[in-house]
Design a protein around this motif. Structure first.
Motif, PDB file in Angstrom:
ATOM      1  N   ALA A  85      27.942  13.411  36.645  1.00 27.53           N
ATOM      2  CA  ALA A  85      28.447  12.785  35.416  1.00 27.53           C
ATOM      3  C   ALA A  85      29.945  12.481  35.516  1.00 27.53           C
ATOM      4  O   ALA A  85      30.698  12.732  34.583  1.00 27.53           O
ATOM      5  CB  ALA A  85      28.166  13.676  34.204  1.00 27.53           C
ATOM      6  N   TYR A  86      30.354  11.905  36.630  1.00 31.51           N
ATOM      7  CA  TYR A  86      31.768  11.589  36.830  1.00 31.51           C
ATOM      8  C   TYR A  86      32.188  10.396  35.989  1.00 31.51           C
ATOM      9  O   TYR A  86      33.211  10.421  35.315  1.00 31.51           O
ATOM     10  CB  TYR A  86      32.013  11.332  38.318  1.00 31.51           C
ATOM     11  N   GLY A  87      31.401   9.319  36.013  1.00 32.18           N
ATOM     12  CA  GLY A  87      31.700   8.179  35.153  1.00 32.18           C
ATOM     13  C   GLY A  87      32.476   7.058  35.792  1.00 32.18           C
ATOM     14  O   GLY A  87      32.820   6.095  35.117  1.00 32.18           O
ATOM     15  N   LEU A  88      32.779   7.163  37.090  1.00 37.10           N
ATOM     16  CA  LEU A  88      33.433   6.071  37.799  1.00 37.10           C
ATOM     17  C   LEU A  88      32.558   5.629  38.969  1.00 37.10           C
ATOM     18  O   LEU A  88      31.863   6.446  39.578  1.00 37.10           O
ATOM     19  CB  LEU A  88      34.801   6.509  38.347  1.00 37.10           C
ATOM     20  N   ILE A  89      32.594   4.354  39.270  1.00 36.11           N
ATOM     21  CA  ILE A  89      31.859   3.815  40.411  1.00 36.11           C
ATOM     22  C   ILE A  89      32.596   4.183  41.694  1.00 36.11           C
ATOM     23  O   ILE A  89      33.808   4.011  41.799  1.00 36.11           O
ATOM     24  CB  ILE A  89      31.721   2.291  40.288  1.00 36.11           C
ATOM     25  N   LEU A  90      31.858   4.698  42.665  1.00 38.75           N
ATOM     26  CA  LEU A  90      32.453   5.083  43.937  1.00 38.75           C
ATOM     27  C   LEU A  90      32.183   3.998  44.980  1.00 38.75           C
ATOM     28  O   LEU A  90      31.025   3.684  45.260  1.00 38.75           O
ATOM     29  CB  LEU A  90      31.873   6.416  44.421  1.00 38.75           C
ATOM     30  N   PRO A  91      33.226   3.414  45.552  1.00 38.28           N
ATOM     31  CA  PRO A  91      33.026   2.396  46.586  1.00 38.28           C
ATOM     32  C   PRO A  91      32.500   3.030  47.875  1.00 38.28           C
ATOM     33  O   PRO A  91      32.544   4.246  48.058  1.00 38.28           O
ATOM     34  CB  PRO A  91      34.429   1.814  46.774  1.00 38.28           C
ATOM     35  N   GLN A  92      32.014   2.196  48.763  1.00 44.07           N
ATOM     36  CA  GLN A  92      31.407   2.692  49.996  1.00 44.07           C
ATOM     37  C   GLN A  92      32.371   3.541  50.807  1.00 44.07           C
ATOM     38  O   GLN A  92      31.967   4.524  51.453  1.00 44.07           O
ATOM     39  CB  GLN A  92      30.911   1.515  50.844  1.00 44.07           C
ATOM     40  N   ALA A  93      33.647   3.193  50.797  1.00 41.08           N
ATOM     41  CA  ALA A  93      34.634   3.968  51.567  1.00 41.08           C
ATOM     42  C   ALA A  93      34.686   5.421  51.098  1.00 41.08           C
ATOM     43  O   ALA A  93      34.878   6.340  51.907  1.00 41.08           O
ATOM     44  CB  ALA A  93      36.019   3.329  51.439  1.00 41.08           C
ATOM     45  N   ILE A  94      34.515   5.654  49.814  1.00 41.07           N
ATOM     46  CA  ILE A  94      34.501   7.019  49.282  1.00 41.07           C
ATOM     47  C   ILE A  94      33.182   7.701  49.627  1.00 41.07           C
ATOM     48  O   ILE A  94      33.148   8.873  50.033  1.00 41.07           O
ATOM     49  CB  ILE A  94      34.715   6.999  47.758  1.00 41.07           C
ATOM     50  N   LEU A  95      32.066   6.981  49.487  1.00 37.45           N
ATOM     51  CA  LEU A  95      30.757   7.560  49.803  1.00 37.45           C
ATOM     52  C   LEU A  95      30.672   7.988  51.260  1.00 37.45           C
ATOM     53  O   LEU A  95      29.986   8.962  51.592  1.00 37.45           O
ATOM     54  CB  LEU A  95      29.648   6.542  49.501  1.00 37.45           C
ATOM     55  N   ASP A  96      31.378   7.266  52.135  1.00 32.52           N
ATOM     56  CA  ASP A  96      31.309   7.546  53.575  1.00 32.52           C
ATOM     57  C   ASP A  96      32.321   8.592  54.044  1.00 32.52           C
ATOM     58  O   ASP A  96      32.211   9.086  55.168  1.00 32.52           O
ATOM     59  CB  ASP A  96      31.546   6.256  54.368  1.00 32.52           C
ATOM     60  N   GLY A 101      28.498  13.219  53.415  1.00 38.12           N
ATOM     61  CA  GLY A 101      28.273  12.268  52.346  1.00 38.12           C
ATOM     62  C   GLY A 101      28.512  12.824  50.954  1.00 38.12           C
ATOM     63  O   GLY A 101      29.110  13.883  50.766  1.00 38.12           O
ATOM     64  N   CYS A 102      28.022  12.094  49.969  1.00 37.99           N
ATOM     65  CA  CYS A 102      28.193  12.457  48.559  1.00 37.99           C
ATOM     66  C   CYS A 102      26.819  12.737  47.946  1.00 37.99           C
ATOM     67  O   CYS A 102      25.904  11.918  48.060  1.00 37.99           O
ATOM     68  CB  CYS A 102      28.866  11.317  47.787  1.00 37.99           C
ATOM     69  N   LEU A 103      26.705  13.878  47.285  1.00 38.71           N
ATOM     70  CA  LEU A 103      25.470  14.258  46.614  1.00 38.71           C
ATOM     71  C   LEU A 103      25.679  14.175  45.108  1.00 38.71           C
ATOM     72  O   LEU A 103      26.695  14.630  44.592  1.00 38.71           O
ATOM     73  CB  LEU A 103      25.044  15.678  46.988  1.00 38.71           C
ATOM     74  N   ASN A 104      24.699  13.616  44.429  1.00 35.64           N
ATOM     75  CA  ASN A 104      24.760  13.459  42.978  1.00 35.64           C
ATOM     76  C   ASN A 104      23.715  14.338  42.308  1.00 35.64           C
ATOM     77  O   ASN A 104      22.583  14.426  42.777  1.00 35.64           O
ATOM     78  CB  ASN A 104      24.527  12.000  42.590  1.00 35.64           C
ATOM     79  N   ILE A 105      24.107  15.002  41.219  1.00 37.96           N
ATOM     80  CA  ILE A 105      23.175  15.757  40.390  1.00 37.96           C
ATOM     81  C   ILE A 105      22.821  14.875  39.206  1.00 37.96           C
ATOM     82  O   ILE A 105      23.675  14.570  38.377  1.00 37.96           O
ATOM     83  CB  ILE A 105      23.802  17.075  39.904  1.00 37.96           C
ATOM     84  N   HIS A 106      21.549  14.472  39.129  1.00 35.96           N
ATOM     85  CA  HIS A 106      21.139  13.547  38.073  1.00 35.96           C
ATOM     86  C   HIS A 106      20.090  14.208  37.196  1.00 35.96           C
ATOM     87  O   HIS A 106      19.108  14.769  37.684  1.00 35.96           O
ATOM     88  CB  HIS A 106      20.584  12.253  38.665  1.00 35.96           C
ATOM     89  N   ALA A 107      20.271  14.102  35.877  1.00 30.51           N
ATOM     90  CA  ALA A 107      19.428  14.827  34.920  1.00 30.51           C
ATOM     91  C   ALA A 107      18.194  14.024  34.511  1.00 30.51           C
ATOM     92  O   ALA A 107      17.989  13.710  33.335  1.00 30.51           O
ATOM     93  CB  ALA A 107      20.249  15.206  33.698  1.00 30.51           C
ATOM     94  N   SER A 108      17.372  13.684  35.488  1.00 27.08           N
ATOM     95  CA  SER A 108      16.069  13.071  35.208  1.00 27.08           C
ATOM     96  C   SER A 108      15.214  13.197  36.455  1.00 27.08           C
ATOM     97  O   SER A 108      15.689  13.614  37.518  1.00 27.08           O
ATOM     98  CB  SER A 108      16.214  11.597  34.815  1.00 27.08           C
ATOM     99  N   LEU A 109      13.957  12.823  36.316  1.00 23.78           N
ATOM    100  CA  LEU A 109      13.046  12.794  37.458  1.00 23.78           C
ATOM    101  C   LEU A 109      13.033  11.363  37.993  1.00 23.78           C
ATOM    102  O   LEU A 109      12.199  10.553  37.615  1.00 23.78           O
ATOM    103  CB  LEU A 109      11.641  13.242  37.033  1.00 23.78           C
ATOM    104  N   LEU A 110      13.982  11.080  38.862  1.00 25.67           N
ATOM    105  CA  LEU A 110      14.132   9.724  39.394  1.00 25.67           C
ATOM    106  C   LEU A 110      12.835   9.272  40.072  1.00 25.67           C
ATOM    107  O   LEU A 110      12.125  10.079  40.658  1.00 25.67           O
ATOM    108  CB  LEU A 110      15.291   9.695  40.389  1.00 25.67           C
ATOM    109  N   PRO A 111      12.504   7.955  39.924  1.00 19.16           N
ATOM    110  CA  PRO A 111      13.360   6.852  39.453  1.00 19.16           C
ATOM    111  C   PRO A 111      13.345   6.628  37.936  1.00 19.16           C
ATOM    112  O   PRO A 111      13.893   5.633  37.476  1.00 19.16           O
ATOM    113  CB  PRO A 111      12.774   5.642  40.174  1.00 19.16           C
ATOM    114  N   ARG A 112      12.712   7.525  37.163  1.00 20.31           N
ATOM    115  CA  ARG A 112      12.739   7.374  35.717  1.00 20.31           C
ATOM    116  C   ARG A 112      14.122   7.771  35.194  1.00 20.31           C
ATOM    117  O   ARG A 112      14.662   8.794  35.582  1.00 20.31           O
ATOM    118  CB  ARG A 112      11.660   8.229  35.060  1.00 20.31           C
TER     119      ARG A 112
END
Length: 298
Positions: A85-96, A101-112
């Protein structure tokens, strides 16, 4: 592991605390302080405030468009970045930049329920269950492969606030498991079927329409509690409705009965908790001692 933590709201705080106890947090990224309160003084985000209490370095870039900002991130030499829940878009340079890499905690059963408001939308849509996914981040919106997931049942009258706290704790536990097994986990691509998007909550959605079915009204009340709070108007005063249950009873839409029962387009709801303007939330048994319920709310 050397971890960069990236988060902003209350939901992210338990995750920060858990990671701080298990790993080396080399930096915390959070959205910049925003004006808040009556005086509109700049207030740090919940993550920012808690990180300072923990003695952690905090960075609050407006975005990652500047070369200097990206280079400063890469210079941290992180093994992994954990984003919740950071709220900013991360460009590829940051993801790499982090080694793993970067791991995200998402509060749903993706892809829902990809997107901004998955907890609200799950309750408002009447989902029987939801959960948490640990996802490898990529450029798309919550489209990355999933490393771990856990499901939980949504209670019949559970509010977004209650589910929020449960999923936050679940996410903190799952990310520790994911980091401990990161090299052994097999990323699973999200299926193309079942994709839904959790649009940001618009305050215009919060006004209760008593001509809707009782199930829809109840889900709106519980799903928008505590924020922004579904509302109805009584004698010119906006009353926030914070918890409700469905009743098997019929009457003219909008008409009321004792104990804050309101008949809907079909069925009825009993409002269990509400809040008057400038007052604290309270059970409706207490609220009705100082408020007269009109014969109809339409």
């Amino acid at each position: 592991m050397r971890v960069v933590f990236m988060g902003t709201p209350d939901f992210s705080v338990p995750v920060l605390e858990t990671l701080h106890a298990e790993h080396e947090i080399v930096a915390v990224y959070s959205q910049p302080p925003r004006p808040a309160g009556r005086g509109k003084k700049e207030r740090p985000s919940p993550v920012h405030a808690r990180a300072l209490e923990l003695g952690l370095a905090v960075r609050t870039p407006v975005n990652f468009k500047q070369t200097e900002t990206r280079e400063a991130f890469a210079a941290l030499g992180a093994d992994v970045a954990v984003v919740v829940a950071y709220g900013l878009i991360l460009p590829q340079a940051i993801l790499d930049a982090p080694r793993k890499g970067c791991l995200n905690i998402h509060a749903s059963l993706l892809p829902r329920w990809r997107g901004a408001a998955p907890i609200h939308r799950a309750i408002m849509s009447g989902d029987a269950a939801t959960g948490v996914c640990i996802m490898q981040m990529e450029a798309g919106l919550d489209t990355g492969p999933v490393l771990l997931r856990e499901e939980t049942t949504i209670g019949a009258s559970e509010t977004t606030g209650e589910l929020h706290d449960r999923l936050s704790a679940m996410g903190a536990r799952l990310i520790v498991q994911a980091l401990a097994r990161i090299d052994a986990l097999t990323p699973e691509a999200q299926p193309s079927e079942g994709v839904t998007y959790a649009q940001k909550i618009d305050k215009a959605e919060a006004h209760v329409d008593w001509t809707e079915a009782a199930e829809e009204v109840c889900r709106k009340i519980n799903g928008l509690s505590p924020f922004p709070g579904a509302w109805t108007e009584i004698d010119g005063e906006r009353i926030k409705l914070l918890r409700a249950e469905v009743l098997d009873s019929e009457g003219a839409a909008g008409t009321t009965a004792e104990a804050f029962v309101v008949y809907c387009g079909t069925g009825a709801v009993r409002v269990l908790e509400a809040q008057r303007e400038g007052k604290r939330p309270m059970p409706t048994t207490e609220l009705l001692k100082g408020l007269t319920l009109p014969a109809s709310l339409i």
